[in-house]
Design a protein around this motif. Structure first.
Motif, PDB file in Angstrom:
ATOM      1  N   LYS A 101       3.206  -6.485  14.377  1.00 40.29           N
ATOM      2  CA  LYS A 101       2.794  -7.112  15.634  1.00 40.29           C
ATOM      3  C   LYS A 101       2.998  -8.621  15.609  1.00 40.29           C
ATOM      4  N   CYS A 102       3.192  -9.204  14.430  1.00 41.00           N
ATOM      5  CA  CYS A 102       3.384 -10.647  14.324  1.00 41.00           C
ATOM      6  C   CYS A 102       4.778 -11.040  14.809  1.00 41.00           C
ATOM      7  N   ASP A 103       4.848 -12.160  15.490  1.00 43.38           N
ATOM      8  CA  ASP A 103       6.126 -12.715  15.916  1.00 43.38           C
ATOM      9  C   ASP A 103       5.962 -14.231  16.002  1.00 43.38           C
ATOM     10  N   PRO A 104       6.984 -14.981  16.413  1.00 35.87           N
ATOM     11  CA  PRO A 104       6.859 -16.440  16.404  1.00 35.87           C
ATOM     12  C   PRO A 104       5.727 -16.998  17.273  1.00 35.87           C
ATOM     13  N   THR A 105       5.207 -16.220  18.213  1.00 40.86           N
ATOM     14  CA  THR A 105       4.127 -16.707  19.069  1.00 40.86           C
ATOM     15  C   THR A 105       2.856 -15.859  18.965  1.00 40.86           C
ATOM     16  N   ARG A 106       2.778 -14.995  17.967  1.00 36.14           N
ATOM     17  CA  ARG A 106       1.604 -14.121  17.820  1.00 36.14           C
ATOM     18  C   ARG A 106       1.357 -13.873  16.344  1.00 36.14           C
ATOM     19  N   GLN A 107       0.167 -14.200  15.848  1.00 39.20           N
ATOM     20  CA  GLN A 107      -0.160 -14.015  14.444  1.00 39.20           C
ATOM     21  C   GLN A 107      -1.326 -13.034  14.324  1.00 39.20           C
ATOM     22  N   GLU A 108      -0.971 -11.743  14.224  1.00 43.50           N
ATOM     23  CA  GLU A 108      -1.986 -10.697  14.195  1.00 43.50           C
ATOM     24  C   GLU A 108      -2.797 -10.715  12.901  1.00 43.50           C
ATOM     25  N   PHE A 109      -2.195 -11.163  11.793  1.00 45.08           N
ATOM     26  CA  PHE A 109      -2.944 -11.219  10.546  1.00 45.08           C
ATOM     27  C   PHE A 109      -4.047 -12.277  10.614  1.00 45.08           C
ATOM     28  N   ILE A 110      -3.765 -13.419  11.240  1.00 46.94           N
ATOM     29  CA  ILE A 110      -4.825 -14.406  11.431  1.00 46.94           C
ATOM     30  C   ILE A 110      -5.925 -13.813  12.299  1.00 46.94           C
ATOM     31  N   LEU A 111      -5.528 -13.094  13.345  1.00 45.74           N
ATOM     32  CA  LEU A 111      -6.513 -12.479  14.233  1.00 45.74           C
ATOM     33  C   LEU A 111      -7.382 -11.475  13.476  1.00 45.74           C
TER      34      LEU A 111
ATOM     35  N   SER B  13     -16.123 -27.539  10.421  1.00 41.92           N
ATOM     36  CA  SER B  13     -14.830 -26.938  10.729  1.00 41.92           C
ATOM     37  C   SER B  13     -15.011 -25.572  11.376  1.00 41.92           C
ATOM     38  N   THR B  14     -13.939 -25.107  11.993  1.00 41.75           N
ATOM     39  CA  THR B  14     -13.901 -23.747  12.523  1.00 41.75           C
ATOM     40  C   THR B  14     -12.515 -23.180  12.299  1.00 41.75           C
ATOM     41  N   VAL B  15     -12.269 -21.987  12.833  1.00 41.49           N
ATOM     42  CA  VAL B  15     -11.035 -21.260  12.556  1.00 41.49           C
ATOM     43  C   VAL B  15      -9.824 -21.902  13.233  1.00 41.49           C
ATOM     44  N   LEU B  16      -8.667 -21.687  12.642  1.00 36.66           N
ATOM     45  CA  LEU B  16      -7.412 -22.130  13.247  1.00 36.66           C
ATOM     46  C   LEU B  16      -7.089 -21.293  14.476  1.00 36.66           C
ATOM     47  N   GLY B  17      -7.334 -19.986  14.386  1.00 40.73           N
ATOM     48  CA  GLY B  17      -7.001 -19.099  15.495  1.00 40.73           C
ATOM     49  C   GLY B  17      -5.529 -18.711  15.479  1.00 40.73           C
ATOM     50  N   PRO B  18      -5.161 -17.716  16.274  1.00 39.94           N
ATOM     51  CA  PRO B  18      -3.793 -17.184  16.226  1.00 39.94           C
ATOM     52  C   PRO B  18      -2.796 -17.892  17.127  1.00 39.94           C
ATOM     53  N   PHE B  19      -3.218 -18.919  17.870  1.00 36.62           N
ATOM     54  CA  PHE B  19      -2.322 -19.509  18.872  1.00 36.62           C
ATOM     55  C   PHE B  19      -1.829 -20.899  18.511  1.00 36.62           C
ATOM     56  N   HIS B  20      -2.083 -21.356  17.278  1.00 32.25           N
ATOM     57  CA  HIS B  20      -1.461 -22.597  16.833  1.00 32.25           C
ATOM     58  C   HIS B  20      -0.105 -22.225  16.229  1.00 32.25           C
ATOM     59  N   VAL B  21       0.803 -21.834  17.122  1.00 27.98           N
ATOM     60  CA  VAL B  21       2.055 -21.233  16.676  1.00 27.98           C
ATOM     61  C   VAL B  21       3.275 -22.001  17.149  1.00 27.98           C
ATOM     62  N   VAL B  22       3.084 -23.037  17.937  1.00 24.01           N
ATOM     63  CA  VAL B  22       4.193 -23.874  18.381  1.00 24.01           C
ATOM     64  C   VAL B  22       3.819 -25.332  18.138  1.00 24.01           C
ATOM     65  N   GLU B  23       4.817 -26.192  18.015  1.00 29.62           N
ATOM     66  CA  GLU B  23       4.559 -27.599  17.764  1.00 29.62           C
ATOM     67  C   GLU B  23       4.083 -28.282  19.035  1.00 29.62           C
ATOM     68  N   SER B  24       2.964 -28.965  18.947  1.00 30.38           N
ATOM     69  CA  SER B  24       2.435 -29.658  20.120  1.00 30.38           C
ATOM     70  C   SER B  24       3.321 -30.859  20.464  1.00 30.38           C
ATOM     71  N   PRO B  25       3.579 -31.099  21.750  1.00 31.54           N
ATOM     72  CA  PRO B  25       4.379 -32.253  22.138  1.00 31.54           C
ATOM     73  C   PRO B  25       3.617 -33.556  21.906  1.00 31.54           C
TER      74      PRO B  25
ATOM     75  N   GLY C 178      -8.083 -18.694  31.114  1.00 28.79           N
ATOM     76  CA  GLY C 178      -8.244 -18.067  29.812  1.00 28.79           C
ATOM     77  C   GLY C 178      -6.967 -17.648  29.116  1.00 28.79           C
ATOM     78  N   PHE C 179      -5.834 -18.290  29.415  1.00 25.42           N
ATOM     79  CA  PHE C 179      -4.569 -17.928  28.776  1.00 25.42           C
ATOM     80  C   PHE C 179      -3.916 -19.153  28.141  1.00 25.42           C
ATOM     81  N   TYR C 180      -3.342 -18.953  26.941  1.00 26.70           N
ATOM     82  CA  TYR C 180      -2.538 -19.986  26.307  1.00 26.70           C
ATOM     83  C   TYR C 180      -1.102 -19.904  26.821  1.00 26.70           C
ATOM     84  N   ASP C 181      -0.377 -21.019  26.675  1.00 30.73           N
ATOM     85  CA  ASP C 181       0.992 -21.066  27.187  1.00 30.73           C
ATOM     86  C   ASP C 181       1.867 -19.936  26.649  1.00 30.73           C
ATOM     87  N   VAL C 182       1.727 -19.633  25.339  1.00 28.94           N
ATOM     88  CA  VAL C 182       2.587 -18.625  24.725  1.00 28.94           C
ATOM     89  C   VAL C 182       2.273 -17.207  25.204  1.00 28.94           C
TER      90      VAL C 182
END
Length: 293
Positions: free
Chosen positions: A65-75, A98-110, A155-159
């Motif tokens: 299920k993991c891909d460049p914009t989805r990290q199921e293992f982190i989830l 601190s808190t969790v990174l989460g699965p949506f830090h998957v693209v470089e922020s501008p 409630g949605f991220y860009d990816v």
């Protein structure tokens, strides 16, 4: 006799010993500890062959299920509480929690400048987030990097919505000024469900758990000579603060997003009144010797 306690312990001992010559001592410690705890789990709960095959198939599905914009293992790590446990055991107690990174830090922020608007959709009540980054001694940190990402007011991220949101919506990479300050414009994020269309969703459904996270904004803060900090701020008075699906809420991170009606203040922040304002200080810990190596 197969299956006896002596036989199972012999398997464990042989497996632990197989890592004895691992050159890296920390890797050796981690692997041998993993074997000991995992083998104890099997001895205690005695999974059937079919159950273990299902577990292997489940983890395979997580990886698929993991891909460049989805990290199921982190989830998966998040919903099992492991992500927060790792964060918590690594805290030194001298800075912002601190808190969790989460699965949506998957693209470089501008890269963005202080005062920029990370809401590229132009919808919702304007919101200003004002931060001050300091060291543990209270001194401001100039030129600290503040990586920001958040979901929309829906409630949605860009990816998650590549056909709706431009990539980089709700994201920004900022640098603090001479006073350690940075501020940006955005919208108040919403609470939202973590993705349930994969193996993690199957787990939540099977166990009767809800998938919701309270509204929050993510940050990674990095400064020379200091430990990187991954944290959130949570929107006060929102739902799910007491039952976050990934166990990441800490009281010190719950922030009032106050409504401001002052038009002069709005002009100062280049928004229109009324708007919401979140003001938060972030303290990062000096790097320990082992962090610098």
């Amino acid at each position: 006799m197969p299956g006896t306690d002596e036989a199972t312990k012999a398997i464990t001992a042989a497996t632990v010993d197989s890592f004895a010559d691992t050159p890296d001592p920390r890797l050796r410690e981690l692997l041998q500890g993993l074997v000991l705890h995992l083998h104890d789990y099997v001895r205690e709960l005695r999974p059937t062959i079919q159950e273990w095959e299902y577990a292997v198939d489940y983890l395979t599905a997580v990886g698929q299920k993991c891909d460049p914009t989805r990290q199921e293992f982190i989830l998966l790590s998040d919903v099992l509480g492991v992500s927060m446990l790792v964060e918590t055991v690594n805290e030194q107690g001298g800075g912002t929690e601190s808190t969790v990174l989460g699965p949506f830090h998957v693209v470089e922020s501008p890269e963005r400048e202080t005062g920029d608007n990370i809401d590229l959709m132009g919808t919702g009540t304007p919101c200003v987030v004002s931060l001050r980054v300091t060291s543990a001694d209270g001194g401001p940190l100039t030129g600290a990097s503040v990586d920001v990402w958040q979901c929309t007011e829906d409630g949605f991220y860009d990816v998650q919505q590549p056909d709706v949101q431009p990539l980089g919506n709700g994201r920004g990479l900022f640098k603090t000024d001479d006073e350690g300050r940075v501020w940006f414009r955005t919208v108040v994020p919403s609470h939202y469900p973590i993705p349930t269309d994969g193996p993690v969703g199957v787990l939540l459904d099977a166990t009767g758990r809800h998938p919701y996270r309270p509204a929050h904004i993510h940050f990674i803060v990095e400064a020379d000579g200091h430990r990187p900090l991954t944290t959130h701020i949570f929107v006060a008075d929102g739902p799910y603060l007491d039952s976050d699906a990934v166990f990441a809420v800490k009281e010190s991170l719950v922030v009032d997003f106050a409504q401001i009606d002052d038009e002069e203040k709005a002009r100062e922040y280049r928004v229109t009144a009324p708007f919401r304002l979140a003001d938060f200080d972030i303290t990062v810990e000096p790097a320990a010797d082992e962090d610098a190596r």
